[in-house]
Design a protein around this motif. Sequence first.
Motif, PDB file in Angstrom:
ATOM      1  N   PRO B  94       1.917 -15.063  -2.878  1.00  0.00           N
ATOM      2  CA  PRO B  94       1.336 -15.246  -4.214  1.00  0.00           C
ATOM      3  C   PRO B  94       0.739 -13.965  -4.789  1.00  0.00           C
ATOM      4  O   PRO B  94       0.229 -13.972  -5.889  1.00  0.00           O
ATOM      5  CB  PRO B  94       0.246 -16.298  -3.978  1.00  0.00           C
ATOM      6  N   VAL B  95       0.785 -12.864  -4.003  1.00  0.00           N
ATOM      7  CA  VAL B  95       0.297 -11.566  -4.487  1.00  0.00           C
ATOM      8  C   VAL B  95       1.378 -10.516  -4.244  1.00  0.00           C
ATOM      9  O   VAL B  95       2.185 -10.650  -3.325  1.00  0.00           O
ATOM     10  CB  VAL B  95      -1.002 -11.121  -3.771  1.00  0.00           C
ATOM     11  N   SER B  96       1.371  -9.458  -5.067  1.00  0.00           N
ATOM     12  CA  SER B  96       2.358  -8.388  -4.888  1.00  0.00           C
ATOM     13  C   SER B  96       1.860  -7.400  -3.844  1.00  0.00           C
ATOM     14  O   SER B  96       0.670  -7.329  -3.557  1.00  0.00           O
ATOM     15  CB  SER B  96       2.560  -7.611  -6.187  1.00  0.00           C
ATOM     16  N   GLY B  97       2.788  -6.600  -3.326  1.00  0.00           N
ATOM     17  CA  GLY B  97       2.377  -5.423  -2.549  1.00  0.00           C
ATOM     18  C   GLY B  97       2.562  -5.518  -1.048  1.00  0.00           C
ATOM     19  O   GLY B  97       2.470  -4.502  -0.367  1.00  0.00           O
ATOM     20  N   GLY B  98       2.785  -6.715  -0.512  1.00  0.00           N
ATOM     21  CA  GLY B  98       3.045  -6.858   0.925  1.00  0.00           C
ATOM     22  C   GLY B  98       2.034  -6.118   1.784  1.00  0.00           C
ATOM     23  O   GLY B  98       0.839  -6.106   1.486  1.00  0.00           O
ATOM     24  N   ASN B  99       2.529  -5.485   2.842  1.00  0.00           N
ATOM     25  CA  ASN B  99       1.660  -4.685   3.702  1.00  0.00           C
ATOM     26  C   ASN B  99       1.243  -3.395   3.025  1.00  0.00           C
ATOM     27  O   ASN B  99       0.213  -2.816   3.352  1.00  0.00           O
ATOM     28  CB  ASN B  99       2.393  -4.301   4.990  1.00  0.00           C
ATOM     29  N   SER B 100       2.094  -2.901   2.086  1.00  0.00           N
ATOM     30  CA  SER B 100       1.826  -1.597   1.474  1.00  0.00           C
ATOM     31  C   SER B 100       0.472  -1.587   0.776  1.00  0.00           C
ATOM     32  O   SER B 100      -0.244  -0.594   0.801  1.00  0.00           O
ATOM     33  CB  SER B 100       2.929  -1.257   0.467  1.00  0.00           C
ATOM     34  N   ILE B 101       0.118  -2.728   0.167  1.00  0.00           N
ATOM     35  CA  ILE B 101      -1.112  -2.757  -0.637  1.00  0.00           C
ATOM     36  C   ILE B 101      -2.364  -2.862   0.250  1.00  0.00           C
ATOM     37  O   ILE B 101      -3.485  -2.685  -0.204  1.00  0.00           O
ATOM     38  CB  ILE B 101      -1.031  -3.878  -1.703  1.00  0.00           C
ATOM     39  N   ILE B 102      -2.166  -3.141   1.549  1.00  0.00           N
ATOM     40  CA  ILE B 102      -3.313  -3.127   2.478  1.00  0.00           C
ATOM     41  C   ILE B 102      -3.206  -1.950   3.452  1.00  0.00           C
ATOM     42  O   ILE B 102      -3.970  -1.842   4.398  1.00  0.00           O
ATOM     43  CB  ILE B 102      -3.453  -4.461   3.254  1.00  0.00           C
ATOM     44  N   ASN B 103      -2.218  -1.088   3.231  1.00  0.00           N
ATOM     45  CA  ASN B 103      -1.968   0.037   4.133  1.00  0.00           C
ATOM     46  C   ASN B 103      -3.032   1.129   3.946  1.00  0.00           C
ATOM     47  O   ASN B 103      -3.759   1.117   2.964  1.00  0.00           O
ATOM     48  CB  ASN B 103      -0.504   0.491   3.881  1.00  0.00           C
ATOM     49  N   GLY B 104      -3.141   2.033   4.895  1.00  0.00           N
ATOM     50  CA  GLY B 104      -4.214   3.033   4.892  1.00  0.00           C
ATOM     51  C   GLY B 104      -4.023   4.192   3.922  1.00  0.00           C
ATOM     52  O   GLY B 104      -4.895   5.052   3.822  1.00  0.00           O
ATOM     53  N   GLY B 105      -2.884   4.233   3.228  1.00  0.00           N
ATOM     54  CA  GLY B 105      -2.698   5.228   2.172  1.00  0.00           C
ATOM     55  C   GLY B 105      -2.609   6.667   2.638  1.00  0.00           C
ATOM     56  O   GLY B 105      -3.087   7.575   1.956  1.00  0.00           O
ATOM     57  N   VAL B 106      -2.010   6.915   3.808  1.00  0.00           N
ATOM     58  CA  VAL B 106      -1.804   8.309   4.240  1.00  0.00           C
ATOM     59  C   VAL B 106      -0.310   8.638   4.203  1.00  0.00           C
ATOM     60  O   VAL B 106       0.511   7.886   4.721  1.00  0.00           O
ATOM     61  CB  VAL B 106      -2.352   8.626   5.652  1.00  0.00           C
ATOM     62  N   PHE B 107       0.006   9.774   3.612  1.00  0.00           N
ATOM     63  CA  PHE B 107       1.364  10.150   3.250  1.00  0.00           C
ATOM     64  C   PHE B 107       1.681  11.496   3.921  1.00  0.00           C
ATOM     65  O   PHE B 107       1.042  12.503   3.626  1.00  0.00           O
ATOM     66  CB  PHE B 107       1.390  10.287   1.714  1.00  0.00           C
ATOM     67  N   ALA B 108       2.657  11.518   4.835  1.00  0.00           N
ATOM     68  CA  ALA B 108       3.033  12.772   5.496  1.00  0.00           C
ATOM     69  C   ALA B 108       3.887  13.612   4.537  1.00  0.00           C
ATOM     70  O   ALA B 108       4.919  13.153   4.063  1.00  0.00           O
ATOM     71  CB  ALA B 108       3.824  12.486   6.768  1.00  0.00           C
ATOM     72  N   VAL B 109       3.425  14.828   4.249  1.00  0.00           N
ATOM     73  CA  VAL B 109       4.164  15.726   3.351  1.00  0.00           C
ATOM     74  C   VAL B 109       4.359  17.063   4.058  1.00  0.00           C
ATOM     75  O   VAL B 109       3.388  17.696   4.458  1.00  0.00           O
ATOM     76  CB  VAL B 109       3.393  15.986   2.034  1.00  0.00           C
ATOM     77  N   ALA B 110       5.618  17.474   4.213  1.00  0.00           N
ATOM     78  CA  ALA B 110       5.898  18.755   4.868  1.00  0.00           C
ATOM     79  C   ALA B 110       6.022  19.843   3.808  1.00  0.00           C
ATOM     80  O   ALA B 110       6.934  19.806   2.983  1.00  0.00           O
ATOM     81  CB  ALA B 110       7.180  18.653   5.685  1.00  0.00           C
ATOM     82  N   LYS B 152       8.337  15.944   0.307  1.00  0.00           N
ATOM     83  CA  LYS B 152       7.584  16.586  -0.760  1.00  0.00           C
ATOM     84  C   LYS B 152       7.975  15.994  -2.118  1.00  0.00           C
ATOM     85  O   LYS B 152       7.125  15.696  -2.957  1.00  0.00           O
ATOM     86  CB  LYS B 152       7.882  18.092  -0.740  1.00  0.00           C
ATOM     87  N   ASP B 153       9.277  15.795  -2.279  1.00  0.00           N
ATOM     88  CA  ASP B 153       9.819  15.216  -3.499  1.00  0.00           C
ATOM     89  C   ASP B 153       9.238  13.813  -3.723  1.00  0.00           C
ATOM     90  O   ASP B 153       8.829  13.461  -4.838  1.00  0.00           O
ATOM     91  CB  ASP B 153      11.347  15.162  -3.309  1.00  0.00           C
ATOM     92  N   ALA B 154       9.193  13.011  -2.642  1.00  0.00           N
ATOM     93  CA  ALA B 154       8.684  11.633  -2.736  1.00  0.00           C
ATOM     94  C   ALA B 154       7.205  11.637  -3.094  1.00  0.00           C
ATOM     95  O   ALA B 154       6.743  10.830  -3.910  1.00  0.00           O
ATOM     96  CB  ALA B 154       8.905  10.909  -1.410  1.00  0.00           C
ATOM     97  N   PHE B 155       6.468  12.572  -2.491  1.00  0.00           N
ATOM     98  CA  PHE B 155       5.032  12.689  -2.768  1.00  0.00           C
ATOM     99  C   PHE B 155       4.805  13.028  -4.242  1.00  0.00           C
ATOM    100  O   PHE B 155       3.983  12.417  -4.926  1.00  0.00           O
ATOM    101  CB  PHE B 155       4.440  13.773  -1.861  1.00  0.00           C
ATOM    102  N   GLU B 156       5.584  13.996  -4.731  1.00  0.00           N
ATOM    103  CA  GLU B 156       5.432  14.401  -6.134  1.00  0.00           C
ATOM    104  C   GLU B 156       5.825  13.265  -7.088  1.00  0.00           C
ATOM    105  O   GLU B 156       5.266  13.138  -8.173  1.00  0.00           O
ATOM    106  CB  GLU B 156       6.262  15.668  -6.405  1.00  0.00           C
ATOM    107  N   TRP B 157       6.788  12.442  -6.638  1.00  0.00           N
ATOM    108  CA  TRP B 157       7.189  11.291  -7.461  1.00  0.00           C
ATOM    109  C   TRP B 157       6.004  10.331  -7.628  1.00  0.00           C
ATOM    110  O   TRP B 157       5.754   9.849  -8.724  1.00  0.00           O
ATOM    111  CB  TRP B 157       8.372  10.589  -6.797  1.00  0.00           C
ATOM    112  N   THR B 158       5.243  10.109  -6.534  1.00  0.00           N
ATOM    113  CA  THR B 158       4.081   9.212  -6.659  1.00  0.00           C
ATOM    114  C   THR B 158       3.031   9.853  -7.569  1.00  0.00           C
ATOM    115  O   THR B 158       2.393   9.161  -8.360  1.00  0.00           O
ATOM    116  CB  THR B 158       3.435   8.869  -5.293  1.00  0.00           C
ATOM    117  N   GLU B 159       2.887  11.175  -7.472  1.00  0.00           N
ATOM    118  CA  GLU B 159       1.932  11.856  -8.370  1.00  0.00           C
ATOM    119  C   GLU B 159       2.358  11.697  -9.829  1.00  0.00           C
ATOM    120  O   GLU B 159       1.528  11.526 -10.712  1.00  0.00           O
ATOM    121  CB  GLU B 159       1.824  13.344  -8.007  1.00  0.00           C
ATOM    122  N   SER B 160       3.687  11.720 -10.053  1.00  0.00           N
ATOM    123  CA  SER B 160       4.172  11.572 -11.426  1.00  0.00           C
ATOM    124  C   SER B 160       3.900  10.165 -11.968  1.00  0.00           C
ATOM    125  O   SER B 160       3.849   9.947 -13.167  1.00  0.00           O
ATOM    126  CB  SER B 160       5.672  11.886 -11.509  1.00  0.00           C
TER     127      SER B 160
END
Lengths: 179, 516
Positions: B94-110, B152-160
């Motif tokens: 009944p809510v969006s976001g699955g596990n992602s919306i409760i995830n710890g929000g850390v993004f590996a960027v090389a 890096k591209d994926a990270f910048e996409w989220t920033e966009s």
Amino acid sequence: MRNLTVKIAVFSGIISFIFLMYAMTLVSAPKQSSKARGSGCSACHEADCKVPADHVDTNAMNLGQCLECHSKDTPKLTHTLPLSHTHRLNGVSCKDCHGNTQPPKLVNTDQCFSCHTIENLLNNTKDNKEANPHNSHYGPELDCDLCHHVHKPSENFCNQCHEFTFIIPSPILKVAKLL
Amino acid sequence: MKNNKKNMNTDQIISTSRRTLLKGAAASLGIAAASGLSLNLLTPDSAKAMPPVLPEKWDEEIDVIVIGSGFAGLAAAIEAKQAGASVVVLEKMPVSGGNSIINGGVFAVAGSPKQEAKGIKDSPDLLLKDMLKAGLDMNHIDLVRMVAEKSKDAFEWTESLGVKYQEQITHLGGHSVPRSCSTWNGSGSAIVNKQLEKVKTLGIEVKKKTYATQIMQEPDGRVIGLKIKEGYKFPDETSGQVKYLKARKGVVLATGGFSQDIYLRSIQDPKLTSNVDSTNQPGATGEILLEALRVGATPVQISWIQLGPWTSPDEKGMGIGYVFNAMAGFVYGVMVDPATGKRFINELADRKIRADAIIKTGHPAVTLADSQGVKQVPILDKILAKGVAKKFDTLDELAAAYNIPEKTLKETVSNWNTYLKQGKDAEFDRYMQTDSKPIAVPPFYACRAWPKVHHTMGGIQINTKAQVIGLDRKPIPGLYAAGEIAGGIHGAVRLGSCAVVDCIVFGRIAGQQIAV
């Protein structure tokens, strides 16, 4: 053979028990009357009226007036009454939400927001120490009925993962002590 | 008590579906035998061994159907829509976001600018190397390379999309260099909510309480739609109204993992019964994984299930005790077996090594640190108030509270302090923090650690275009997958902060490819 007799006895016992439970729900469930006032308990509850005989006349009262006396109830009056009753006591009739049709229209979150506003909800719960449930990681736009049920006990949806202790209005707690 | 209730619910679901499966099979066999009709026409949904019958009429038609509204599903939906396809997202909860919306929000960027600013040298090759090492080289190398090269591209996409990140970069276990960027609120919700905003702007509908029950195929195997249930009330299998959705271009499976699917996970790893808790949201179950296997997807490493070693048995789910263990106990303190009072593993080994070692002792471990070691724990007061971590004036009191032999506990602490002075952990060769201090200044703090099911590395096979690979080694036409349901990216062990990047990279690829 003896086993079979035992089985039959147990089986018929179970059936009678189920029937008895069903019959009891028929007797105890209040009827629903769209003409009843929120405070006119006996219109629906009939002999099962929860309000004592020497209680002041409630027929013309609204929720605010109830709370003038019932300010110190434990648990709170708004935690013991179903949400349908608090709505009714605030002058919201059945058809205000369910429309005038048969069968009654199902109510969705947009309907709730025709009276309630997100700003008010956010503000009402902003001092909650554990979390503001109206502004969580899910954002403010959740369906109300995740927690708030109108005709059955409300529940704390957050607690599918969390272990919060705050109470959602109208969990329909048992009346422990009045006043 | 609450945990029991949750587990009971899941067990009920399992037994209910088992019952219906048996009942359905028996009934259809009986009727088929009596009437001589084809089994196909009479087999109920639950007897999934039989291919479903295509509907005479589809209720709705759309180009692309995405199942799941987490990082991967929303990324796929956004890309497919931007490439010109019409898109709908189905979410069973009944809510969006699955596990992602409760995830710890850390993004590996090389190779992020944040690293450059701090003089940290990193590259996609180094990230690739780290992921392969933790993954015991069981990773599908072409898929890992894709994640590493596009991080890096994926990270910048989220920033966009407007996602904001904290300035600091975290050095998580198993990574060679600090490279993990945290969202402003330390939660994946910062990313998902921006994705949802974008989805709304693009006019993509996210249908919540909508449960995909079957993948519909043409006789040649092409995936052309789904059988769904609208108004589904998780986990009530009898709820919802059946509809058929046609997908002109295909279906993206972005349904996540199955950490909360006690039946499926305990088949893969019999240790993971209902006695083991999970950090995941209750909807992290495996029915679409099984449905993908039914339509002929190739399974990959499904029994590699990751347990987080940092969670506490004294609270439900992910909880908050893990913050103490991960940021104090494992880093500046020690972890002991309360039965012996001794350390038993490198507290900074990868998740699997630590979790396996704790389970092997047969009971929760105890981590402890002194007043200097807890300085990095941001929510210490909250953890103490909840009673998950506890505070003691002396090590004797601490030992008594957890029933640890006090003499050996003191020896363990004194040994660690000696190793620290010598600059080398003589027992387990644990990495020493440059700012580590001896465990000596009261008060002392302790927290129990007991692993919980966290991530399912395995899943179905995909290629670098996110196409699902069938048993004939060829892509199943019209079927794509991204995120935790896809196997092979992480191999045996997933590194922290590599799930978000995997989901965004392959979610976007799936969306771009399906819209072609």
